[in-house]
Design an enzyme around this catalytic site. Structure first.
Site, PDB file in Angstrom:
ATOM      1  N   TYR A  53       0.853  -1.186   0.000  1.00 29.21           N
ATOM      2  CA  TYR A  53       0.000   0.000   0.000  1.00 29.21           C
ATOM      3  C   TYR A  53       0.888   1.234   0.000  1.00 29.21           C
ATOM      4  O   TYR A  53       1.879   1.289   0.736  1.00 29.21           O
ATOM      5  CB  TYR A  53      -0.892  -0.008   1.250  1.00 29.21           C
ATOM      6  CG  TYR A  53      -1.737   1.246   1.417  1.00 29.21           C
ATOM      7  CD1 TYR A  53      -2.745   1.550   0.500  1.00 29.21           C
ATOM      8  CD2 TYR A  53      -1.527   2.118   2.481  1.00 29.21           C
ATOM      9  CE1 TYR A  53      -3.525   2.691   0.656  1.00 29.21           C
ATOM     10  CE2 TYR A  53      -2.316   3.251   2.643  1.00 29.21           C
ATOM     11  CZ  TYR A  53      -3.310   3.540   1.728  1.00 29.21           C
ATOM     12  OH  TYR A  53      -4.080   4.663   1.891  1.00 29.21           O
ATOM     13  N   ASP A  98       9.303   2.696  -0.248  1.00 28.68           N
ATOM     14  CA  ASP A  98       8.276   3.417   0.488  1.00 28.68           C
ATOM     15  C   ASP A  98       8.413   3.022   1.949  1.00 28.68           C
ATOM     16  O   ASP A  98       7.972   1.960   2.383  1.00 28.68           O
ATOM     17  CB  ASP A  98       6.886   3.075  -0.061  1.00 28.68           C
ATOM     18  CG  ASP A  98       5.787   3.827   0.676  1.00 28.68           C
ATOM     19  OD1 ASP A  98       6.108   4.552   1.645  1.00 28.68           O
ATOM     20  OD2 ASP A  98       4.608   3.678   0.301  1.00 28.68           O
ATOM     21  N   LYS A 157       4.352   9.027   8.770  1.00 28.67           N
ATOM     22  CA  LYS A 157       4.091   8.444  10.083  1.00 28.67           C
ATOM     23  C   LYS A 157       5.096   8.913  11.161  1.00 28.67           C
ATOM     24  O   LYS A 157       4.956  10.029  11.627  1.00 28.67           O
ATOM     25  CB  LYS A 157       4.003   6.917   9.967  1.00 28.67           C
ATOM     26  CG  LYS A 157       2.878   6.536   8.971  1.00 28.67           C
ATOM     27  CD  LYS A 157       2.340   5.140   9.092  1.00 28.67           C
ATOM     28  CE  LYS A 157       1.029   5.037   8.324  1.00 28.67           C
ATOM     29  NZ  LYS A 157       1.090   4.388   7.032  1.00 28.67           N
TER      30      LYS A 157
END
Ligand SMILES: *Cc1c(COP(=O)(O)O)cnc(C)c1O
Length: 459
Positions: free
Chosen positions: A155, A250, A278
């Site tokens: 994702y 990523d 994050k």
């Protein structure tokens, strides 16, 4: 199936949460501002959170939980860390946003770049999605190619070009996985399975000199925890180099999580572009992408690849990032965090082995994931049995009833923070063991067969 499992009413009171949720549904689609929060994959009404402190959360009904969701990863220091709170409060006294450079951006950049040999320059944005979107544009601008290769089960945020899933076949153009994504975008995205060198090689044969970038979560942690073998990541590095393709890691989850230098540091593999999110913002909205000075030289205003943001480098968010990353750089931070996570997980594994329960716990650093399967290793998305999510649903409910909060989907991983002391982890462990006993007693009595949704990813 027992009555209780079918009942959507949990044992703990969620009266206030239910009230807030009913109201929220009149304001927001599905009552939430991000899909997985709606508890569609588990029992009961979503919990509305009132406050957090250290490893604990309190919901609107004043139930207390040990939290392993940690805001989906950012809170590696737990909730409401005093140093972050103090720094943010201090910086806020001088105003919240200027749309002009501040020293705080330099400070956070220096903290990162002087401790990370994999990137030379960085650009701050406001979310992980934005970081990935910008990294993709940078790779296309730099290579002057259009196609992107991604992996099924990774994702990368809600970027149009990456809301694409595999069709049937070894190497496929994606099919869009969201309405509203033009087919023409999906046609630029090649989707292959994780852990499949052959498929990657075939894609490079078929689309010679057309692939701008391979993008991968080097620690795939949004669809279970699909730990890759280092050789596979090295293979991606090599095939990218041979073909003039950029390798994008990523690291929105793995960055500053599996080590300060993320998965690149953990595996000692140097990608061409890295994205962060994050943890980097200490709980406030920050994302970033970084690369060599040469590649980053293509970003505006230095180069032709346009990318901008009104709130990029926001001083309050920078302050939170600085305070959080400074803690992570203290000696032995990761050794201690990873060690106590390993002890926690190994104790659970021992219990599972003693009872011969068909469940695995996968772990890397302070990330863990329960997989209800006999299979010893799961490296590809299609190795996860959607039916196994039935067991997670029940476990989730049992955990909430015992004061443990995990992400409301069996495809989501758990995160341990520095504030999860061995005593807190012991308490959580007991709740987990008791919940597993309930799950397997219940499934032994009556195998269940309810319809379970597929991963809808988006936190
Ligand atoms: C969370 C996540 C994103 C998206 O970040 P947002 O801040 O939610 O936009 C992208 N990539 C990975 C690997 C993620 O875990």
């Amino acid at each position: 199936m027992s009555e209780k499992n079918q009942d959507t009413k949990p044992d703990i009171s969620r009266a206030k949460s239910a009230e807030l949720y009913a109201k929220a549904k009149t304001f927001f689609p599905g009552g939430v501002n991000s899909p997985v929060r709606a508890f569609k994959s588990v029992y009961g009404t979503p919990l509305f959170i009132q406050k957090g402190d250290g490893p604990y959360l309190w919901d609107a009904d004043n139930n207390q939980f040990i939290d392993f969701c940690c805001s989906w990863g950012p809170l590696i220091l737990g909730h409401n860390h005093p140093h972050i709170r103090e720094k943010v409060t201090e910086v806020m006294q001088n105003g919240m946003s200027f749309g002009a450079p501040t020293a705080l951006e330099n400070e956070l950049a220096e903290l990162i770049l002087s401790n990370n040999p994999f990137i030379e320059k960085i650009r701050f944005v406001s979310s992980g999605t934005e970081a990935v979107m910008s990294a993709i544009r940078l790779a296309r601008g730099y290579t002057k190619r259009d196609k992107i290769l991604k992996f099924e089960g990774c994702y990368h945020g809600h970027v149009d070009a990456l809301l694409v899933k595999a069709g049937s076949g070894l190497v496929t153009f994606g099919e869009t996985s969201s309405a509203g994504v033009p087919k023409a975008f999906a046609d630029e995205t090649i989707v292959v399975s994780l852990n499949d060198k052959e498929a990657v090689a075939k894609a490079f044969e078929e689309f010679k000199d057309q692939i701008a970038a391979i993008i991968i979560e080097p620690v795939p942690a949004n669809n279970g925890l699909l730990l890759q073998q280092p050789e596979f990541l090295q293979y991606l590095r090599d095939i990218c180099t041979e073909n003039g393709t950029l390798l994008i890691f990523d690291e929105v989850i793995s960055g500053f999580r599996v080590s300060f230098t993320g998965a690149a540091g953990h595996y000692q593999i140097k990608p061409d572009i890295i994205t962060y999110g994050k943890i980097i913002g200490g709980g406030l909205p920050v994302g970033a992408y970084g690369a060599s000075a040469e590649i980053m030289g293509n970003i505006s205003p230095e180069g032709p690849v346009y990318q901008a943001g009104t709130l990029s480098g926001n001083p309050v968010a920078m302050a939170a990032g600085i305070a959080q990353l400074s803690e992570l750089l203290k000696p032995d931070f990761y050794t201690e965090l990873n060690q106590k996570t390993a002890t926690f997980v190994n104790d659970i594994k021992q219990f599972i082995a003693d009872r011969s329960y068909p469940v695995q716990v996968f772990q890397i650093g302070s990330i863990f994931w329960f997989a209800f399967t006999e299979q010893q290793a799961i490296r590809r998305a299609d190795e996860i049995d959607p039916q196994s999510m039935d067991k997670f649903k029940l476990m989730h409910q049992e955990l909430l009833n015992r004061g443990v909060y995990v992400g409301p989907s069996g495809y989501e991983v758990g995160f341990v923070s520095a504030t999860h002391t061995p005593a807190v982890l012991d308490k959580a462990k007991q709740a987990i063991l008791d919940s597993l006993d309930v799950v397997f007693a219940s499934f032994k009595a009556t195998p269940q067969n309810s319809v379970v949704p597929e991963n809808d990813f988006r936190e």
